[in-house]
Structure formats: structure tokens, C-alpha cells
Scaffold this motif. Structure first.
Motif, PDB file in Angstrom:
ATOM      1  N   PHE B 196       1.627  -4.131  -1.698  1.00  0.00           N
ATOM      2  CA  PHE B 196       0.461  -4.375  -1.327  1.00  0.00           C
ATOM      3  C   PHE B 196      -0.748  -3.386  -1.057  1.00  0.00           C
ATOM      4  CE2 PHE B 196       4.543  -5.560   1.418  1.00  0.00           C
ATOM      5  CZ  PHE B 196       4.704  -6.842   1.785  1.00  0.00           C
ATOM      6  N   PRO B 197      -2.048  -3.146  -1.777  1.00  0.00           N
ATOM      7  CA  PRO B 197      -1.953  -1.939  -2.892  1.00  0.00           C
ATOM      8  C   PRO B 197      -3.298  -2.384  -1.053  1.00  0.00           C
ATOM      9  CG  PRO B 197      -2.206  -3.750  -3.897  1.00  0.00           C
ATOM     10  CD  PRO B 197      -1.172  -4.460  -3.560  1.00  0.00           C
ATOM     11  N   GLU B 198      -4.051  -3.564  -0.581  1.00  0.00           N
ATOM     12  CA  GLU B 198      -4.651  -3.835  -0.410  1.00  0.00           C
ATOM     13  C   GLU B 198      -4.189  -3.571   1.513  1.00  0.00           C
ATOM     14  OE1 GLU B 198      -2.800  -6.471  -1.433  1.00  0.00           O
ATOM     15  OE2 GLU B 198      -2.426  -7.379   0.597  1.00  0.00           O
ATOM     16  N   LYS B 199      -3.174  -2.883   1.268  1.00  0.00           N
ATOM     17  CA  LYS B 199      -2.740  -2.578   3.179  1.00  0.00           C
ATOM     18  C   LYS B 199      -3.424  -1.206   2.643  1.00  0.00           C
ATOM     19  CE  LYS B 199      -1.315  -6.497   4.791  1.00  0.00           C
ATOM     20  NZ  LYS B 199      -2.082  -7.418   4.873  1.00  0.00           N
ATOM     21  N   ILE B 200      -3.623  -0.525   2.314  1.00  0.00           N
ATOM     22  CA  ILE B 200      -4.344   0.970   2.141  1.00  0.00           C
ATOM     23  C   ILE B 200      -5.813   0.841   2.272  1.00  0.00           C
ATOM     24  CG2 ILE B 200      -3.936   3.422   0.783  1.00  0.00           C
ATOM     25  CD1 ILE B 200      -2.137   2.214  -1.390  1.00  0.00           C
ATOM     26  N   GLY B 201      -6.045   1.889   3.433  1.00  0.00           N
ATOM     27  CA  GLY B 201      -7.409   1.488   4.593  1.00  0.00           C
ATOM     28  C   GLY B 201      -7.442   2.159   5.638  1.00  0.00           C
ATOM     29  N   ILE B 202      -8.833   1.360   5.848  1.00  0.00           N
ATOM     30  CA  ILE B 202      -8.921   2.193   6.926  1.00  0.00           C
ATOM     31  C   ILE B 202      -9.336   1.287   8.223  1.00  0.00           C
ATOM     32  CG2 ILE B 202     -11.233   3.726   8.340  1.00  0.00           C
ATOM     33  CD1 ILE B 202     -11.839   4.962   5.545  1.00  0.00           C
ATOM     34  N   LEU B 203      -9.267   1.237   9.236  1.00  0.00           N
ATOM     35  CA  LEU B 203      -9.330   0.258  10.780  1.00  0.00           C
ATOM     36  C   LEU B 203     -10.392   1.145  11.613  1.00  0.00           C
ATOM     37  CD1 LEU B 203      -7.804  -2.178  11.798  1.00  0.00           C
ATOM     38  CD2 LEU B 203      -7.143  -0.350  13.525  1.00  0.00           C
ATOM     39  N   PHE B 204     -11.114   0.247  11.303  1.00  0.00           N
ATOM     40  CA  PHE B 204     -12.222   0.453  11.773  1.00  0.00           C
ATOM     41  C   PHE B 204     -12.396  -0.373  13.215  1.00  0.00           C
ATOM     42  CE2 PHE B 204     -17.129   0.765  13.180  1.00  0.00           C
ATOM     43  CZ  PHE B 204     -17.353   1.668  12.463  1.00  0.00           C
ATOM     44  N   MET B 205     -12.341   0.517  14.696  1.00  0.00           N
ATOM     45  CA  MET B 205     -13.299  -0.354  16.188  1.00  0.00           C
ATOM     46  C   MET B 205     -13.958   0.449  16.264  1.00  0.00           C
ATOM     47  SD  MET B 205      -9.385  -1.313  16.986  1.00  0.00           S
ATOM     48  CE  MET B 205      -8.708   0.679  17.491  1.00  0.00           C
ATOM     49  N   THR B 209     -17.851  -4.223  17.302  1.00  0.00           N
ATOM     50  CA  THR B 209     -17.265  -4.309  16.363  1.00  0.00           C
ATOM     51  C   THR B 209     -15.911  -3.919  15.353  1.00  0.00           C
ATOM     52  OG1 THR B 209     -18.136  -4.938  13.048  1.00  0.00           O
ATOM     53  CG2 THR B 209     -18.296  -2.836  14.914  1.00  0.00           C
ATOM     54  N   SER B 210     -15.535  -4.228  14.427  1.00  0.00           N
ATOM     55  CA  SER B 210     -14.374  -4.470  14.042  1.00  0.00           C
ATOM     56  C   SER B 210     -13.603  -4.466  12.736  1.00  0.00           C
ATOM     57  CB  SER B 210     -12.932  -4.197  15.401  1.00  0.00           C
ATOM     58  OG  SER B 210     -12.269  -5.830  15.527  1.00  0.00           O
ATOM     59  N   GLY B 211     -13.262  -3.928  11.871  1.00  0.00           N
ATOM     60  CA  GLY B 211     -11.727  -4.714  10.830  1.00  0.00           C
ATOM     61  C   GLY B 211     -11.984  -3.472   9.754  1.00  0.00           C
ATOM     62  N   PHE B 212     -11.238  -3.860   9.321  1.00  0.00           N
ATOM     63  CA  PHE B 212     -10.738  -3.160   7.946  1.00  0.00           C
ATOM     64  C   PHE B 212     -10.861  -2.938   6.812  1.00  0.00           C
ATOM     65  CE2 PHE B 212      -6.841  -2.128   5.071  1.00  0.00           C
ATOM     66  CZ  PHE B 212      -5.762  -1.286   5.891  1.00  0.00           C
ATOM     67  N   ILE B 213     -11.121  -2.073   6.127  1.00  0.00           N
ATOM     68  CA  ILE B 213     -11.467  -2.292   4.812  1.00  0.00           C
ATOM     69  C   ILE B 213     -10.732  -0.968   4.020  1.00  0.00           C
ATOM     70  CG2 ILE B 213     -13.523  -0.463   3.577  1.00  0.00           C
ATOM     71  CD1 ILE B 213     -14.613  -1.044   5.237  1.00  0.00           C
ATOM     72  N   THR B 214      -9.850  -2.041   3.136  1.00  0.00           N
ATOM     73  CA  THR B 214      -8.824  -1.176   1.866  1.00  0.00           C
ATOM     74  C   THR B 214     -10.152   0.281   1.030  1.00  0.00           C
ATOM     75  OG1 THR B 214      -8.351  -3.432   0.798  1.00  0.00           O
ATOM     76  CG2 THR B 214      -7.957  -1.690  -0.633  1.00  0.00           C
ATOM     77  N   LEU B 215      -9.211   0.862   0.810  1.00  0.00           N
ATOM     78  CA  LEU B 215      -9.730   2.001   0.846  1.00  0.00           C
ATOM     79  C   LEU B 215      -9.948   2.107  -0.906  1.00  0.00           C
ATOM     80  CD1 LEU B 215     -11.214   4.966   1.735  1.00  0.00           C
ATOM     81  CD2 LEU B 215      -8.883   5.769   1.678  1.00  0.00           C
ATOM     82  N   PHE B 216      -8.947   2.185  -1.570  1.00  0.00           N
ATOM     83  CA  PHE B 216      -8.878   2.177  -3.069  1.00  0.00           C
ATOM     84  C   PHE B 216      -9.082   1.266  -4.223  1.00  0.00           C
ATOM     85  CE2 PHE B 216      -5.862   5.466  -1.207  1.00  0.00           C
ATOM     86  CZ  PHE B 216      -6.688   6.095  -1.594  1.00  0.00           C
ATOM     87  N   GLY B 272     -10.762  13.205 -12.836  1.00  0.00           N
ATOM     88  CA  GLY B 272     -11.287  11.626 -13.088  1.00  0.00           C
ATOM     89  C   GLY B 272     -12.518  11.225 -12.446  1.00  0.00           C
ATOM     90  N   GLU B 273     -12.519  10.323 -12.225  1.00  0.00           N
ATOM     91  CA  GLU B 273     -13.407   8.920 -11.554  1.00  0.00           C
ATOM     92  C   GLU B 273     -13.283   8.759 -10.408  1.00  0.00           C
ATOM     93  OE1 GLU B 273     -15.383   5.813 -12.964  1.00  0.00           O
ATOM     94  OE2 GLU B 273     -16.265   6.757 -14.546  1.00  0.00           O
ATOM     95  N   SER B 274     -13.833   8.823  -9.424  1.00  0.00           N
ATOM     96  CA  SER B 274     -13.846   8.511  -7.632  1.00  0.00           C
ATOM     97  C   SER B 274     -12.493   7.186  -7.684  1.00  0.00           C
ATOM     98  CB  SER B 274     -14.699   8.228  -6.543  1.00  0.00           C
ATOM     99  OG  SER B 274     -14.083   7.828  -5.920  1.00  0.00           O
ATOM    100  N   PHE B 275     -11.961   6.798  -7.307  1.00  0.00           N
ATOM    101  CA  PHE B 275     -10.619   6.094  -6.852  1.00  0.00           C
ATOM    102  C   PHE B 275     -11.283   5.192  -5.490  1.00  0.00           C
ATOM    103  CE2 PHE B 275      -7.001   7.433  -5.083  1.00  0.00           C
ATOM    104  CZ  PHE B 275      -6.710   9.497  -6.081  1.00  0.00           C
ATOM    105  N   VAL B 276     -11.809   5.286  -4.832  1.00  0.00           N
ATOM    106  CA  VAL B 276     -12.256   5.273  -3.569  1.00  0.00           C
ATOM    107  C   VAL B 276     -13.643   4.053  -3.794  1.00  0.00           C
ATOM    108  CG1 VAL B 276     -12.936   5.548  -1.609  1.00  0.00           C
ATOM    109  CG2 VAL B 276     -11.591   7.001  -2.229  1.00  0.00           C
ATOM    110  N   ILE B 277     -13.142   2.705  -3.080  1.00  0.00           N
ATOM    111  CA  ILE B 277     -13.816   1.653  -3.331  1.00  0.00           C
ATOM    112  C   ILE B 277     -15.415   2.497  -3.399  1.00  0.00           C
ATOM    113  CG2 ILE B 277     -12.301   0.008  -3.347  1.00  0.00           C
ATOM    114  CD1 ILE B 277     -14.144  -0.188  -0.240  1.00  0.00           C
ATOM    115  N   ASP B 278     -16.346   1.300  -3.421  1.00  0.00           N
ATOM    116  CA  ASP B 278     -17.691   2.066  -4.046  1.00  0.00           C
ATOM    117  C   ASP B 278     -18.682   0.939  -2.908  1.00  0.00           C
ATOM    118  OD1 ASP B 278     -17.512   3.201  -6.216  1.00  0.00           O
ATOM    119  OD2 ASP B 278     -17.872   1.431  -7.819  1.00  0.00           O
TER     120      ASP B 278
END
Lengths: 126, 335
Positions: B196-205, B209-216, B272-278
């Protein structure tokens, strides 16, 4: 000043004198190897009692100053730390001993002068 | 004799680590000699009252520990230090309560957005650190003045009772619960990483507005395989350690290898380069407003990478220190 406080002051002065002779007394016995307990017993036998809590830290301090060397050994089923004079320690001891003799002679002179003048004063008053 | 063990523990506990073993050994030797030189029959165990009398005459742990320390080097000497620590702890607990109450009242009033939570929490931490440092400084000054005025030096040995010595602390053992928890987290990390790599992220509320953004980024920017090996090695080591219940030479060696593995991984991540999404717009799951997405791009993701790098740098330093310690132990004990 009451008697009790006089005694306290006297005890404190005697302790000061004894404290001043501690290092020399210890060095004098460590030409031959001793472990802490046997050294303490030997000093006590010759009339110079030292508390364990004073002796052991002092031995460590003298060792860190390079005056003593030590080694651990198991004897009689016990771990013992044996101390003895280092080369520097032996040299320091001889110098201190010379100083001590000079000081002792001076003090003897001063004290006998004090005794003489005291008896002289007594004679004058009579 | 447990009273002697307790005494040695009390004295050496007041000394710097580099002195403890040696002073403890010498203390034990001298106390045993003194007991053997007593009047009880040879080979007979001395009674508690005999040992207690000996220790009483020997000197309180404070006195003895103090005599092994070069007094003038210390701002607060060994006699006052335990009191200093006690007072500091009490003050910090009181401070935490006071600041905690203000935090609770803030929470009670509610937050307008998730950002407010961060602001309030960071204010709370800032306030605690600021006031805590102030208290620490003030106490250091007070105790240092007291020390210089002779507060730490008693003119005569004080009466003490060896029977009141604290009980012996159990020898350090393998913390099986801690290892099991660490193992659990490592397995969870492996599952998240690969399933579940997409489950690692930030919950924004926030209110609107609200949503979840995958971090890596996928495959963690290429670090996933090495991270998986390091995590698997950790799981394996913990499993063996839990079953063996103690450190063995092969385990110590394995520990060094694992630490090296983690250090290499951290180093590669740092350089190395950032592995956080752009771009959060392509990784959102929910209904985030354009403003919220901009906020993510401009602040959250930028700071996320900085914070992650700081954490990695901290972990790298920690593991490097551990590695040096482990290598030192290996050299000292010959495995």
C-alpha cells in the motif's frame, strides 16, 4: 568560648596536622607493595589511622599523578589492587622526606623555645 | 552480600561512567577485606548489622563518591546534584501542567483548519522549551551559588543509615517487548512499502475542503529495495534476539552489518534527489480545493522534504554513534 567548642576546634586543628602528613605517611609505606587494606592496617599499627573513604581516593589520586603504580591480583580468593611507588614517586618521596626532616627540626626548635620561654616567664614571676 | 552491592551501586551511580567499574571493584575489594578482618569466625557470613556498621563508618555514598571526584571542576557538586535534579524535575512537571492546561483550553475553543493544530502545538512546544530553559538556568545559578557558599560541603560527616540504601537495580536484560514492537513496526513498514505505498501520506482537513495526498514517489525514488533489505534484516535480528534472549557474538556482528546497511541507506537518501512528490494534484484522493493544493505545493511538500532530511540526518548520526559503540565493544570484548 565554652569547653565543647574548644574541644571541637582542637580536634579540627589536630585533623589539619594529620591531613598534612597523609601523603608522606602513605608514600613512606609503599616502597614495598601493599593493597589498600594492608596499607591501612600497617599505618594504623604505627599509630596513623586513616579512614578507608579517605585512603582509597587518595591512592587513586597519587596514582593519577604518577607517584604510584598499581596492579590487580587475585590472592586468597580475593581481588586485590596492589600499589607501590613509581620511579617518580620514589624521587618525590625522598624530597618530601628531606623537607619533613628540616621542618621537624625547625618545629622542634620552635616548640622547645616556646617551652623554655614559658618556664622562664614562670621563673620571673616567682 | 546484598547490602554491599547496594552500597556500591549507590556510590558508583554518583560517579562518571568511566570511573564506575574501577571504583566499584576497588570498593568491593576493600569492603570484603574489612569484613574478613572483623571478629566473626572465618568463612562465616557477616550479619547485616556488622555490614551496616562497617558501611556507616566507611562513609555515606555522597561522601565517598565526592571524595573520588575533583570537586572544583563541578559547577554543582555531588552533594547538591541529586537535590538539583529533584527540584528541576518538580519545576518541569509544574511547567508542563501549566502549559498543558493552556493547550487544553486552546483545543477546547476548536480549530479553524488543520494548520491551526500545527500552530498551537508548535506554540506549546516553544513555550515549554523557552520556560524550561529559563527555569534550568535559574536553578543552575541558585545551586552554583549555594555550592560556592559551602552549601554542598558538610563540615562533619553526616549520620546515615545503610539500611535505607536503594534496592539493587536488576541487571539490564533484553527488552523483548521493545524488540517485538520494533519488529511490528518494521513489518508494517514493509507491508506499506510494497502493498500500500499510496497509503503513506498526509490527511488534510479544513472547514471547506478535505483529502489525502500520497507523500512519496513510487518505489521511494529508488530507495525501496535497500530499505526493504534493512527492514527485513531488522526483523530477522529481533526474531533471533527474542528467541535467544541474549546477545551472542554472531548477533553482535550482525548488528554491526545492519547498522552499516542503515548508514549506507541514510547517506544515499540524503545525497540523492527528493523522493517526496512534486505535484499534489496528481496524487490526491478526495476533494481538495485549488487553494489547498497550492498550499501543499508551496509549503507542506517543501517543508516535508526538509523535515524528512533532518530526521534522516539525525538517524544517520544516531546509527553512526551506535556503530562506533558496537565496534568498541567488539574490540574490547573480542566479540
Amino acid at each position: 568560648m565554652d569547653n565543647e567548642s574548644n574541644i571541637k576546634h582542637l580536634e579540627s586543628m589536630i585533623q589539619d596536622i594529620r591531613r598534612g602528613t597523609l601523603v608522606l605517611a602513605i608514600l613512606s609505606q609503599l616502597a614495598q607493595e601493599h593493597y589498600g587494606y594492608s596499607l591501612r592496617e600497617e599505618l594504623a599499627r604505627q599509630g596513623h589511622s586513616i579512614k578507608e573513604g579517605t585512603l582509597y581516593p587518595l591512592l587513586r589520586r597519587l596514582e593519577s599523578q604518577g607517584l604510584l603504580t598499581s596492579r590487580w591480583e587475585i590472592a586468597d580468593n580475593r581481588n586485590r589492587r596492589y600499589y607501590r611507588l613509581s620511579v617518580t614517586g620514589r624521587d618525590t618521596y625522598h624530597r618530601l622526606r628531606t623537607e619533613w626532616h628540616i621542618l621537624a627540626r625547625t618545629m622542634d626548635g620552635l616548640l622547645s623555645d616556646g617551652d623554655t620561654s614559658k618556664s622562664g616567664n614562670k621563673g620571673d614571676s616567682s | 552480600v546484598s547490602l554491599i552491592d547496594r552500597y556500591i551501586q549507590a556510590v558508583t551511580g554518583r560517579l562518571p561512567k568511566n570511573l564506575r567499574d574501577d571504583v566499584g571493584r576497588e570498593l568491593r575489594s576493600s569492603l570484603e577485606e574489612a569484613l574478613a578482618g572483623g571478629n566473626h569466625p572465618h568463612g562465616a557470613e557477616p550479619s547485616d548489622s556488622e555490614v551496616s556498621l562497617l558501611l556507616k563508618n566507611y562513609g555515606s555514598p555522597d561522601e565517598i563518591a565526592g571524595s573520588y571526584l575533583p570537586r572544583k571542576k563541578y559547577l554543582i557538586g555531588p552533594e547538591l546534584f541529586p537535590t538539583f535534579v529533584k527540584v528541576l524535575k518538580i519545576c518541569l512537571i509544574v511547567l508542563a501542567c501549566v502549559v498543558g492546561i493552556s493547550l487544553v483550553s486552546e483545543i477546547w475553543d476548536g480549530f479553524d483548519s488543520a494548520v491551526d493544530v500545527f500552530v498551537v502545538l508548535s506554540n506549546f512546544i516553544n513555550e515549554f522549551i523557552d520556560d524550561g530553559l529559563g527555569i534550568l538556568g535559574l536553578l543552575v545559578v541558585i545551586f552554583a551559588i549555594n555550592e560556592r557558599c559551602g552549601g554542598g560541603k558538610s563540615s562533619k560527616p553526616h549520620e546515615w543509615d545503610p539500611m535505607t540504601l536503594p534496592k539493587l537495580k536488576a541487571a539490564p536484560q533484553i527488552d523483548r517487548t521493545g524488540l517485538a514492537i520494533e519488529q511490528g513496526f518494521a513489518i508494517l513498514a514493509l507491508v506499506l512499502l510494497w502493498i500500500f505505498p499510496e497509503k503513506i501520506g498526509i490527511l488534510f482537513m479544513s472547514n471547506d475542503t478535505s483529502g489525502f495526498i500520497t507523500l512519496f514517489k513510487s518505489n521511494l525514488g529508488g530507495h525501496a529495495p535497500l530499505l526493504s533489505v534493512a527492514l527485513a534484516a531488522l526483523v530477522l535480528r529481533n526474531w533471533v534476539l527474542i528467541s535467544k534472549k541474549q546477545w551472542t557474538p554472531p548477533l553482535r556482528l550482525a548488528e554491526v552489518v545492519i547498522l552499516l546497511l542503515w548508514i549506507v541507506l541514510y547517506y544515499r537518501m540524503l545525497v540523492g534527489e527528493s523522493f517526496v512528490i512534486d505535484d499534489p494534484a496528481f496524487h490526491q484522493n478526495g476533494d481538495l480545493s485549488p487553494d489547498a493544493l497550492d498550499f501543499f505545493s508551496d509549503y507542506i511538500l517543501v517543508y516535508a522534504w526538509t523535515v524528512i532530511r533532518l530526521i534522516i540526518a539525525g538517524a544517520l548520526i544516531h546509527d553512526a554513534i551506535q556503530l562506533i559503540k558496537r565496534l568498541g565493544q567488539l574490540v574490547k570484548k573480542g566479540l
